[in-house]
Design a protein around this motif. Structure first.
Motif, short mmCIF file in Angstrom:
data_model
loop_
_atom_site.label_atom_id
_atom_site.label_comp_id
_atom_site.label_asym_id
_atom_site.label_seq_id
_atom_site.Cartn_x
_atom_site.Cartn_y
_atom_site.Cartn_z
N LYS A 308 63.96 11.51 -18.47
CA LYS A 308 63.29 13.11 -19.46
C LYS A 308 64.25 13.92 -19.74
O LYS A 308 64.85 14.69 -20.16
CB LYS A 308 62.15 12.93 -19.28
N ALA A 309 64.83 14.52 -17.97
CA ALA A 309 65.21 15.35 -17.87
C ALA A 309 67.20 15.60 -19.07
O ALA A 309 67.33 16.96 -19.45
CB ALA A 309 65.95 15.62 -16.46
N ASP A 336 71.57 24.77 -6.07
CA ASP A 336 70.10 26.04 -5.61
C ASP A 336 71.38 26.76 -7.33
O ASP A 336 71.07 27.77 -7.09
CB ASP A 336 71.09 26.48 -4.18
N ARG A 337 72.63 26.81 -6.22
CA ARG A 337 73.71 27.42 -7.31
C ARG A 337 73.46 27.37 -8.76
O ARG A 337 73.02 28.91 -9.31
CB ARG A 337 75.21 27.31 -7.15
N ALA A 344 67.81 24.37 -15.14
CA ALA A 344 66.53 23.80 -14.47
C ALA A 344 67.28 22.83 -13.62
O ALA A 344 66.04 23.07 -12.23
CB ALA A 344 66.17 22.98 -15.79
N GLY A 345 68.12 22.25 -13.48
CA GLY A 345 68.78 21.43 -12.29
C GLY A 345 70.25 21.11 -12.93
O GLY A 345 70.22 21.97 -13.23
N LEU A 346 70.51 20.71 -10.95
CA LEU A 346 71.97 19.83 -11.32
C LEU A 346 71.87 18.91 -10.49
O LEU A 346 71.26 17.67 -9.06
CB LEU A 346 72.51 21.02 -10.31
N LEU A 386 79.00 16.55 -11.38
CA LEU A 386 78.01 17.13 -12.16
C LEU A 386 77.19 17.30 -13.46
O LEU A 386 77.88 17.64 -14.02
CB LEU A 386 78.28 18.79 -11.15
N ILE A 387 76.21 17.06 -13.74
CA ILE A 387 75.74 17.00 -14.60
C ILE A 387 73.98 18.25 -14.72
O ILE A 387 73.57 18.12 -14.70
CB ILE A 387 75.32 15.98 -15.05
N VAL A 388 74.78 18.98 -15.93
CA VAL A 388 73.41 19.89 -16.71
C VAL A 388 72.68 19.67 -17.69
O VAL A 388 73.38 19.32 -18.74
CB VAL A 388 74.06 21.36 -16.30
#
Ligand code: ASP
Length: 583
Positions: A308-309, A336-337, A344-346, A386-388
Motif C-alpha cells: 500500500k505505501a 527518523d531523519r 511518511a516513512g522510509l 532507500l525508498i521514499v
C-alpha cells in the motif's frame, strides 16, 4: 633599512650572505645554550640561531612567542641531519649577529598554528588580528585578493565598466529583510542598505552604460544558518542587448579566469541541467554532481504492487554504495531523519548476495518487484537501497537531503564541479490566497515558451518557467541571474499577479518603472558570491575562513563588540526612542 629579505624567501643560494630580516617569533626552542627562533613574516618562516654569548644586549632567554624582532645575520646551511624538508627555508638558518626587539608581545590567547579548527571561534574572532597571522588565513586572504583581481581583469577585458552603486538607498526586492539606517536630517525616515545593486544596475542599462560590473557589498538581514553572513561580497554584472546565453558566457569566463589564476587550470565546460531535471535527479536546485547516488524513479518497478505505501504519486529511491552493513540503529536514524524531512516513512533494503533484498517490507513485494527495484537502481550486493513514496516534490526533497547526508564529499574533494541550473520556475509557491510568490525577484522574464501560461490560476502557475539561471559549484549555489523584464506592460502584469498594486509598485520601484518608460534596452544579468567562490577554491567549508572580519553565527562581532547600543544624544538626533525589550 628595516629588512633586506623576507624571511620565507631565504634559500640555500643565500648562504654566506648577510641578511636583515624582521618578523614575529612563531616558535622558540631554548635549551639553555643557543636559542632557536622561527621568525615569521608574511612570506613564511625561517630559523634563526641566536648565541646568547655573542648577543648580550638583550636577554635572549626572555623573548617569547609573537615578539617582534629584527635580526641581522648570516645565512648558513643547516647542519647535516637537521634539514627540514617540509619548510621552503628548511635547508638554511640565519646565524644572528645582532638582535633588536622591535616590540614585545603578551603570550597569545591561543596557539597560532596552521589551522584554527581546535580553537573556539568566538575567541578566534575576538583576536582576529592574531588569528590572521596563521598561515591558512594568510593564504585565504591573499587568494581572495587574487580572485578579485582576476574577476576585474576578466570583466574589463570584455568591455565591462566598473561602477559603484550607493549604499544608502531605498529597499531592494531580493526577498530578505533590510538593514536600515535612520536619517538624521529627516527624522523618522530611513535608508535601506542594499541587498544587491539590482535596481541600480538596471538603471545603468537604461542609462546606456551597456555593460556594468561591480564587486559589490550586499547586506541582508536574514538568519545566519549555514554559509551566510549579513554582509557579503557579490560579483555583480548586467549587460544590454543580451540574453541568457550571453550572460552565461561572460560569467563562465570570469569564474574560469579566477579559478585558473588560483589553480593553474581553467574551470572546464560547465554542464547544464534544467531545474525540473535537477529536482528529479538530485532532489535539489543546487545539485552536487561530484558523486552519483541519483534519485531513481521506481514507478515502473512497483506498478501494480500490493504494498500500500507504494501506491503514491511518486516512488523513488537511491542506492548507497557499500552501505548494506549499516547497523539497525543507523537505519532507524535514517528513518527518523526522513520523517523529520516530511516523509511518511522510509523503506530500507540491504542488497545481499544474489541480489536478494533484506528489508522489513521485502515480504510484501513480489519477486519481480524486488528485482525490478535492484535493476532500476543499478544496485549490487553490499549496497543499501532507500525508498521514499509520496507527493513528488516532497519525495524528491527528502531523497535529495538523504543523498547529501550519505554521499556528499568534503568541499575540498574532487576539484570544482560547476553546473548551470536553467529554466527555474517563475514562482516558487503560492500564498494562502493563491497568489504566486516570485522565485527570483519580480523583474524576471518568463520563459519565452511559457507566456501563454501566465493567465493560469492556482497550482498551474507553478509550472511557468522563467529565464532565470543559477551557477552551482560542488553543491553550493554560487549565484543567480535572469533576463529582466524591460516591457512596462509585462511588468505591470507580473506585479498585478504578485498582488503588488499600482500604489505599492509606485512607492517601491516607481523610479525604475518611470525609467523604463524612456526606452529600456533588453537586458540581463547575474551575481555570485565572491566569499563562496574563494571558500571553494581554498577548500574551506565555511566562508568565515575567507573573510577578514566576519560575524559569528549569531551576527555579533566579538572583536569590536558590534552590535552595541548608541548613546542618548545620538538617539535624540536621529529622532529615535528605544523601547525596552519585550520580556
Ligand atoms: N540581484 C540578484 C541577486 O543578488 C542577482 C541578479 O539577478 O543579477 O541575487
Amino acid at each position: 633599512m628595516m629588512r633586506t629579505h623576507e624571511a620565507g624567501t631565504i634559500r640555500a643560494e643565500h648562504a654566506d650572505t648577510e641578511v636583515t630580516i624582521a618578523g614575529w617569533v612563531a616558535a622558540r626552542r631554548d635549551h639553555g645554550g643557543v636559542v632557536f627562533f622561527d621568525l615569521r613574516d608574511a612570506s613564511g618562516v625561517v630559523q634563526v640561531v641566536v648565541d646568547p654569548e655573542q648577543i648580550t644586549d638583550d636577554d635572549v632567554h626572555h623573548i617569547g612567542r609573537e615578539w617582534v624582532l629584527q635580526i641581522i645575520g648570516t645565512v648558513r646551511p643547516r647542519p647535516a641531519g637537521t634539514v627540514n624538508a617540509d619548510l621552503p627555508t628548511g635547508e638554511v638558518e640565519v646565524a644572528a649577529r645582532t638582535l633588536t626587539v622591535l616590540n614585545r608581545a603578551e603570550p597569545p590567547p591561543f596557539p597560532l598554528s596552521e589551522r584554527g579548527d581546535d580553537v573556539d571561534e568566538v575567541l578566534r574572532l575576538k583576536h582576529r588580528y592574531l588569528d590572521l597571522r596563521r598561515p591558512s588565513m594568510q593564504r585565504n586572504l591573499r587568494m581572495r585578493s587574487t580572485v578579485n583581481a582576476a574577476l576585474r581583469t576578466a570583466m574589463i577585458d570584455r568591455g565591462f565598466v566598473e561602477i559603484e552603486t550607493p549604499m544608502l538607498i531605498a529597499s531592494t526586492p531580493e526577498g530578505a529583510r533590510d538593514f536600515v539606517v535612520p536619517s538624521r536630517l529627516s527624522p523618522g525616515e530611513f535608508y535601506a542598505l542594499p541587498q544587491s545593486p539590482q535596481l541600480f544596475k538596471q538603471l545603468l542599462m537604461v542609462g546606456g552604460l551597456d555593460r556594468y560590473f561591480q564587486i559589490a557589498r550586499c547586506l541582508r538581514d536574514e538568519d545566519l544558518r549555514g554559509n551566510r553572513q549579513f554582509e557579503f561580497m557579490q560579483y555583480d554584472m548586467e549587460m544590454s542587448f543580451a540574453g541568457q546565453a550571453d550572460v552565461m558566457e561572460v560569467v563562465a569566463a570570469a569564474v574560469s579566469t579566477a579559478v585558473e589564476t588560483v589553480t593553474g587550470a581553467p574551470l572546464g565546460t560547465i554542464a547544464e541541467v534544467t531545474w525540473a531535471e535537477a529536482m528529479e535527479r538530485y532532489g535539489s536546485d543546487k545539485p552536487d554532481t561530484r558523486f552519483g547516488m541519483e534519485l531513481t524513479d521506481l514507478a515502473d518497478a512497483v506498478a501494480g504492487t500490493e504494498f500500500k505505501a507504494f501506491h503514491a504519486a511518486a516512488v523513488k529511491g537511491i542506492c548507497v554504495p557499500g552501505a548494506a552493513d549499516s547497523s539497525r540503529s543507523t537505519l532507524d536514524g535514517l528513518v527518523d531523519r526522513a520523517k523529520g524531512l516530511g516523509a511518511a516513512g522510509l523503506v530500507w533494503m540491504r542488497v545481499k548476495a544474489g541480489n536478494e533484498l533484506e528489508s522489513p517490507i521485502a515480504k510484501f513485494l513480489s519477486e519481480s518487484e524486488r528485482s525490478g527495484i535492484v535493476t532500476a537502481l543499478g544496485a549490487a550486493a553490499g549496497d543499501l537501497v532507500l525508498i521514499v513514496a509520496g507527493e513528488r516534490r516532497r519525495t524528491n526533497a527528502v531523497l535529495g537531503a538523504l543523498r547529501l547526508d550519505l554521499g556528499r564529499p568534503p568541499v575540498s574533494e574532487g576539484g570544482l564541479v560547476p553546473l548551470w541550473v536553467v529554466d527555474f520556475p517563475l514562482f516558487e509557491a503560492l500564498t494562502d490566497d493563491g497568489r504566486p510568490i516570485p522565485a527570483h525577484h519580480p523583474f524576471t522574464q518568463p520563459h519565452v515558451d511559457d507566456f501563454g501560461l501566465l493567465g493560469a490560476t492556482g497550482e498551474a502557475l507553478l509550472e511557468v518557467r522563467s529565464q532565470a539561471y543559477d551557477l552551482v559549484i560542488n553543491g553550493w549555489e554560487l549565484g543567480s541571474g535572469s533576463v529582466r523584464i524591460h516591457q512596462p506592460e509585462l511588468q505591470a502584469q507580473i506585479f498585478s499577479m504578485l498582488g503588488i498594486d499600482d500604489e505599492t509598485a509606485q512607492a517601491r520601484f516607481g523610479f525604475l518603472l518611470e525609467a523604463f518608460r524612456y526606452g529600456a534596452p533588453p537586458h540581463a544579468g547575474f551575481a555570485f558570491g565572491v566569499d563562496r567562490l574563494v571558500a571553494l577554491l581554498a577548500g574551506e567549508e565555511s566562508i568565515r575562513e575567507v573573510i577578514a572580519f566576519p560575524k559569528t553565527q549569531s551576527g555579533a562581532d566579538p572583536l569590536t563588540g558590534a552590535p552595541s547600543p548608541i548613546d542618548a544624544t545620538q538617539l535624540r538626533e536621529l529622532g529615535l526612542t528605544v523601547k525596552p525589550r519585550p520580556t
